[in-house]
Design an enzyme around this catalytic site. Structure first.
Site, PDB file in Angstrom:
ATOM      1  N   ASP A  66       0.814  -1.211   0.000  1.00 58.10           N
ATOM      2  CA  ASP A  66       0.000   0.000   0.000  1.00 58.10           C
ATOM      3  C   ASP A  66       0.848   1.262   0.000  1.00 58.10           C
ATOM      4  OD1 ASP A  66       0.766  -0.869   2.562  1.00 58.10           O
ATOM      5  OD2 ASP A  66      -0.746   0.372   3.529  1.00 58.10           O
ATOM      6  N   GLU A 124      -0.545  -2.115   5.138  1.00 57.30           N
ATOM      7  CA  GLU A 124       0.434  -2.059   6.228  1.00 57.30           C
ATOM      8  C   GLU A 124       0.376  -0.728   6.961  1.00 57.30           C
ATOM      9  OE1 GLU A 124       4.380  -1.138   8.051  1.00 57.30           O
ATOM     10  OE2 GLU A 124       3.409  -0.148   6.367  1.00 57.30           O
ATOM     11  N   GLU A 125      -0.064   0.316   6.266  1.00 63.55           N
ATOM     12  CA  GLU A 125       0.027   1.664   6.814  1.00 63.55           C
ATOM     13  C   GLU A 125      -1.100   2.023   7.775  1.00 63.55           C
ATOM     14  OE1 GLU A 125       2.461   3.554   6.599  1.00 63.55           O
ATOM     15  OE2 GLU A 125       3.631   2.922   4.872  1.00 63.55           O
ATOM     16  N   ARG A 163      18.438  -9.425  11.038  1.00 64.98           N
ATOM     17  CA  ARG A 163      18.423  -9.487  12.486  1.00 64.98           C
ATOM     18  C   ARG A 163      17.436 -10.566  12.927  1.00 64.98           C
ATOM     19  NH1 ARG A 163      16.044  -7.511  17.282  1.00 64.98           N
ATOM     20  NH2 ARG A 163      17.575  -6.947  18.871  1.00 64.98           N
TER      21      ARG A 163
END
Length: 240
Positions: A66, A124-125, A163
């Site tokens: 998005d 996602e936003e 990570r």
């Protein structure tokens, strides 16, 4: 991947509205061999690749799709064609990278163990966003490892950073209502000025970061997390 990314940058869509984006991603995936492509939600896409080299773990690679409600002022030939909407957070790059990974791995099925899933996540936003929806749709069932791909400008070009565990912060929103009353400038003692209160609140919130957080475990800068995290690995991408 450059062509894919530029196409996506030209046609950004906001969270939960990624219909054209999802259709573009699905079409590209269906051009690749050995993938099973489905739509877990209306605007997300999942591709599954089963390795032929024997049993192994299930690895999920994830990208978001998005855009943001920002008007792009660039003059590049691939600048956004949607007024007020822009890929300002790199999700066009994330999507293109994951398509590239799918293309490379799908062509190497004979040497792969286990299963690789490629999830192109929507929304996602916005909180709570599309992540919970794809989890509810079963995308995560049986997954051993998840790799969330993301671009980050401070990382030197040609370098990958990994990570173990969480890396970048999530965003959230809250609302705070301050109640007060105005008054005459000659009688400030009879007012409860919410503007002054709001200024004090903003300054007090800032001290949570500057005075209450361990400087070696910051809450405000993801780049610092790269430099201090013990299990972070950074390595250059080998050229061919």
């Amino acid at each position: 991947m450059i062509a894919w990314r530029r196409h996506l940058h030209q046609h950004p869509e906001l969270a939960f509205q990624e219909h054209r984006t999802a259709a573009f991603v699905e079409a590209r995936l269906r051009e690749m061999p050995n993938l099973t492509v489905t739509r877990p939600t209306a605007t997300s896409v999942l591709a599954v690749l089963l390795g032929k080299a024997g049993p192994g773990r299930t690895v999920l690679l994830r990208a978001d799709m998005d855009a943001l409600p920002i008007h792009e002022e660039n003059t590049f030939e691939f600048a956004s064609q949607s007024p007020g909407v822009m890929h300002a957070c790199g999700h066009d790059g994330h999507t293109a990278m994951l398509l590239g990974a799918a293309q490379a791995l799908s062509a190497d099925q004979e040497h792969l163990h286990g299963e690789v899933r490629f999830i192109f996540q929507h929304a996602e936003e916005l909180f709570p966003g599309g992540a919970q929806q794809v989890v509810d749709a079963g995308v995560m069932d049986g997954v051993d490892v998840v790799v969330g791909t993301h671009l980050l400008s401070p990382i030197p070009t040609g370098t990958i950073v990994l990570r173990d565990g969480p890396l970048l912060a999530a965003s959230d929103r809250f609302e705070l209502t301050l109640q007060g009353k105005g008054g005459h400038g000659a009688s400030p003692h009879e007012t409860v000025d919410p503007v002054v209160i709001a200024a004090q609140v903003i300054l007090a919130f800032q001290t949570i970061i500057s005075r209450q957080r361990d400087p070696l475990n910051p809450a405000c800068s993801p780049w610092h997390r790269f430099t201090v995290a013990r299990r972070t690995t950074s390595f250059p991408i080998p050229s061919r």
